[in-house]
Scaffold this motif. Structure first.
Motif, PDB file in Angstrom:
ATOM      1  N   ARG A 196       0.850  -1.189   0.000  1.00 60.18           N
ATOM      2  CA  ARG A 196       0.000   0.000   0.000  1.00 60.18           C
ATOM      3  C   ARG A 196       0.891   1.245   0.000  1.00 60.18           C
ATOM      4  O   ARG A 196       1.835   1.350   0.778  1.00 60.18           O
ATOM      5  CB  ARG A 196      -0.910   0.011   1.214  1.00 60.18           C
ATOM      6  N   TYR A 197       0.529   2.165  -0.895  1.00 64.56           N
ATOM      7  CA  TYR A 197       1.240   3.439  -1.018  1.00 64.56           C
ATOM      8  C   TYR A 197       0.257   4.572  -0.746  1.00 64.56           C
ATOM      9  O   TYR A 197      -0.942   4.413  -0.923  1.00 64.56           O
ATOM     10  CB  TYR A 197       1.777   3.610  -2.444  1.00 64.56           C
ATOM     11  N   ARG A 198       0.801   5.711  -0.336  1.00 63.01           N
ATOM     12  CA  ARG A 198      -0.017   6.910  -0.155  1.00 63.01           C
ATOM     13  C   ARG A 198       0.479   7.981  -1.109  1.00 63.01           C
ATOM     14  O   ARG A 198       1.666   8.305  -1.126  1.00 63.01           O
ATOM     15  CB  ARG A 198       0.054   7.423   1.279  1.00 63.01           C
ATOM     16  N   ALA A 199      -0.443   8.530  -1.920  1.00 61.13           N
ATOM     17  CA  ALA A 199      -0.100   9.608  -2.847  1.00 61.13           C
ATOM     18  C   ALA A 199       0.321  10.821  -2.035  1.00 61.13           C
ATOM     19  O   ALA A 199      -0.385  11.238  -1.111  1.00 61.13           O
ATOM     20  CB  ALA A 199      -1.292   9.943  -3.733  1.00 61.13           C
ATOM     21  N   ASP A 200       1.495  11.374  -2.355  1.00 59.38           N
ATOM     22  CA  ASP A 200       1.976  12.518  -1.583  1.00 59.38           C
ATOM     23  C   ASP A 200       2.344  13.729  -2.437  1.00 59.38           C
ATOM     24  O   ASP A 200       2.593  14.804  -1.892  1.00 59.38           O
ATOM     25  CB  ASP A 200       3.136  12.130  -0.673  1.00 59.38           C
ATOM     26  N   ALA A 201       2.367  13.595  -3.754  1.00 57.63           N
ATOM     27  CA  ALA A 201       2.692  14.743  -4.607  1.00 57.63           C
ATOM     28  C   ALA A 201       2.347  14.421  -6.054  1.00 57.63           C
ATOM     29  O   ALA A 201       2.306  13.256  -6.454  1.00 57.63           O
ATOM     30  CB  ALA A 201       4.172  15.090  -4.494  1.00 57.63           C
ATOM     31  N   ALA A 202       2.111  15.479  -6.811  1.00 57.18           N
ATOM     32  CA  ALA A 202       1.901  15.340  -8.258  1.00 57.18           C
ATOM     33  C   ALA A 202       2.585  16.525  -8.923  1.00 57.18           C
ATOM     34  O   ALA A 202       2.646  17.622  -8.348  1.00 57.18           O
ATOM     35  CB  ALA A 202       0.416  15.319  -8.588  1.00 57.18           C
ATOM     36  N   ARG A 203       3.104  16.286 -10.121  1.00 54.26           N
ATOM     37  CA  ARG A 203       3.733  17.379 -10.865  1.00 54.26           C
ATOM     38  C   ARG A 203       3.662  17.097 -12.354  1.00 54.26           C
ATOM     39  O   ARG A 203       3.436  15.955 -12.772  1.00 54.26           O
ATOM     40  CB  ARG A 203       5.167  17.612 -10.415  1.00 54.26           C
ATOM     41  N   VAL A 204       3.850  18.141 -13.135  1.00 55.69           N
ATOM     42  CA  VAL A 204       3.879  18.039 -14.591  1.00 55.69           C
ATOM     43  C   VAL A 204       5.296  18.358 -15.041  1.00 55.69           C
ATOM     44  O   VAL A 204       5.880  19.360 -14.592  1.00 55.69           O
ATOM     45  CB  VAL A 204       2.864  19.018 -15.224  1.00 55.69           C
ATOM     46  N   VAL A 205       5.852  17.502 -15.894  1.00 57.33           N
ATOM     47  CA  VAL A 205       7.220  17.666 -16.382  1.00 57.33           C
ATOM     48  C   VAL A 205       7.262  17.430 -17.888  1.00 57.33           C
ATOM     49  O   VAL A 205       6.339  16.838 -18.462  1.00 57.33           O
ATOM     50  CB  VAL A 205       8.192  16.686 -15.683  1.00 57.33           C
ATOM     51  N   ARG A 206       8.341  17.860 -18.521  1.00 58.24           N
ATOM     52  CA  ARG A 206       8.570  17.500 -19.926  1.00 58.24           C
ATOM     53  C   ARG A 206       8.925  16.018 -19.995  1.00 58.24           C
ATOM     54  O   ARG A 206       9.539  15.480 -19.081  1.00 58.24           O
ATOM     55  CB  ARG A 206       9.704  18.332 -20.521  1.00 58.24           C
ATOM     56  N   PHE A 207       8.561  15.366 -21.105  1.00 55.82           N
ATOM     57  CA  PHE A 207       8.793  13.929 -21.255  1.00 55.82           C
ATOM     58  C   PHE A 207      10.269  13.554 -21.121  1.00 55.82           C
ATOM     59  O   PHE A 207      10.590  12.443 -20.711  1.00 55.82           O
ATOM     60  CB  PHE A 207       8.260  13.437 -22.611  1.00 55.82           C
ATOM     61  N   ASP A 208      11.174  14.470 -21.434  1.00 53.21           N
ATOM     62  CA  ASP A 208      12.603  14.176 -21.378  1.00 53.21           C
ATOM     63  C   ASP A 208      13.278  14.722 -20.114  1.00 53.21           C
ATOM     64  O   ASP A 208      14.495  14.695 -19.999  1.00 53.21           O
ATOM     65  CB  ASP A 208      13.304  14.713 -22.622  1.00 53.21           C
ATOM     66  N   GLU A 209      12.475  15.185 -19.151  1.00 52.72           N
ATOM     67  CA  GLU A 209      13.014  15.732 -17.909  1.00 52.72           C
ATOM     68  C   GLU A 209      12.264  15.179 -16.702  1.00 52.72           C
ATOM     69  O   GLU A 209      11.844  15.922 -15.817  1.00 52.72           O
ATOM     70  CB  GLU A 209      12.928  17.264 -17.933  1.00 52.72           C
ATOM     71  N   PHE A 210      12.123  13.872 -16.623  1.00 49.74           N
ATOM     72  CA  PHE A 210      11.356  13.252 -15.546  1.00 49.74           C
ATOM     73  C   PHE A 210      11.966  13.522 -14.185  1.00 49.74           C
ATOM     74  O   PHE A 210      11.269  13.722 -13.215  1.00 49.74           O
ATOM     75  CB  PHE A 210      11.266  11.735 -15.756  1.00 49.74           C
ATOM     76  N   GLY A 211      13.284  13.477 -14.083  1.00 51.58           N
ATOM     77  CA  GLY A 211      13.940  13.689 -12.801  1.00 51.58           C
ATOM     78  C   GLY A 211      13.679  12.574 -11.808  1.00 51.58           C
ATOM     79  O   GLY A 211      13.779  12.777 -10.602  1.00 51.58           O
ATOM     80  N   ILE A 212      13.358  11.384 -12.276  1.00 49.27           N
ATOM     81  CA  ILE A 212      13.104  10.248 -11.385  1.00 49.27           C
ATOM     82  C   ILE A 212      14.403   9.485 -11.184  1.00 49.27           C
ATOM     83  O   ILE A 212      15.040   9.071 -12.149  1.00 49.27           O
ATOM     84  CB  ILE A 212      12.033   9.308 -11.977  1.00 49.27           C
ATOM     85  N   ASP A 213      14.800   9.316  -9.935  1.00 49.79           N
ATOM     86  CA  ASP A 213      15.992   8.549  -9.598  1.00 49.79           C
ATOM     87  C   ASP A 213      15.552   7.154  -9.176  1.00 49.79           C
ATOM     88  O   ASP A 213      15.058   6.967  -8.064  1.00 49.79           O
ATOM     89  CB  ASP A 213      16.768   9.228  -8.465  1.00 49.79           C
TER      90      ASP A 213
END
Length: 188
Positions: free
Chosen positions: A135-152
């Motif tokens: 189980r996860y809890r949603a804690d944030a949402a954002r809009v980014v460019r497709f080539d700048e996800f910034g997900i590590d």
């Protein structure tokens, strides 16, 4: 004579376009039934089960949001062919419940349509192909460019990102993506 032919031609083209759109949504619904069956058999047998004989992917997770009454099957990989039938578990990202970020992508007008209604604090349940649930809890949402996800993907915590195209009501694909971030709150 042209007064009759033009309206008939326009009506036929309109009907064809409507039929094509209806076919895409019908395919998504039927695919989820077949994917659900294959996912249930995968959990029961411990072996990956293809949803149909010519499938080049297998179901790997079930994503559920009880508040919204949503349940969708996710497939291995995020190729265009996989996303045509369901959400896709992005290659190279963590498995749900494990350290790192598990990333799933899907189309905004079918399997991830519900993301527009998710609120910070909502709970998201993920059932893996081995039957373990998290189980996860949603804690944030954002809009980014497709080539700048910034997900590590090597994050220190067990996290989840659900990704789809933005804006939700656009008629064509654009360069922006909506990312819903959630943090693991426990086993289910």
């Amino acid at each position: 004579m042209a007064r009759f032919i033009v309206p008939i031609a326009v009506a036929l083209v309109g009907a064809a376009l409507f039929g094509h759109g209806a076919f895409i949504h019908a395919k998504a619904i039927v695919a989820q039934v077949l994917l659900d069956r294959a996912f249930s058999r995968t959990i029961a047998t411990g072996q990956p089960v293809k949803p149909w004989s010519w499938a080049d992917t297998v179901p790997v997770a079930r994503i559920e949001m009880k508040r919204l009454g949503v349940s969708t099957i996710a497939l291995a990989g995020s190729s265009g062919q996989a996303l045509a039938f369901g959400a896709g578990h992005v290659e190279g990202t963590a498995e749900p419940g494990e350290t790192g970020i598990a990333v799933y992508s899907a189309h905004r007008d079918t399997h991830f349509r519900f993301l527009r209604d998710v609120k910070v604090g909502d709970e998201i349940d993920i059932v893996r192909r081995d039957g373990r649930s998290f189980r996860y809890r949603a804690d944030a949402a954002r809009v980014v460019r497709f080539d700048e996800f910034g997900i590590d993907p090597q994050a220190d915590e067990a996290e989840l990102v659900l990704s789809t195209c933005w804006p939700f009501d656009a008629l064509t694909q654009g360069p922006e993506r909506y990312l819903l971030h959630a943090t693991l709150i426990g086993d289910r």
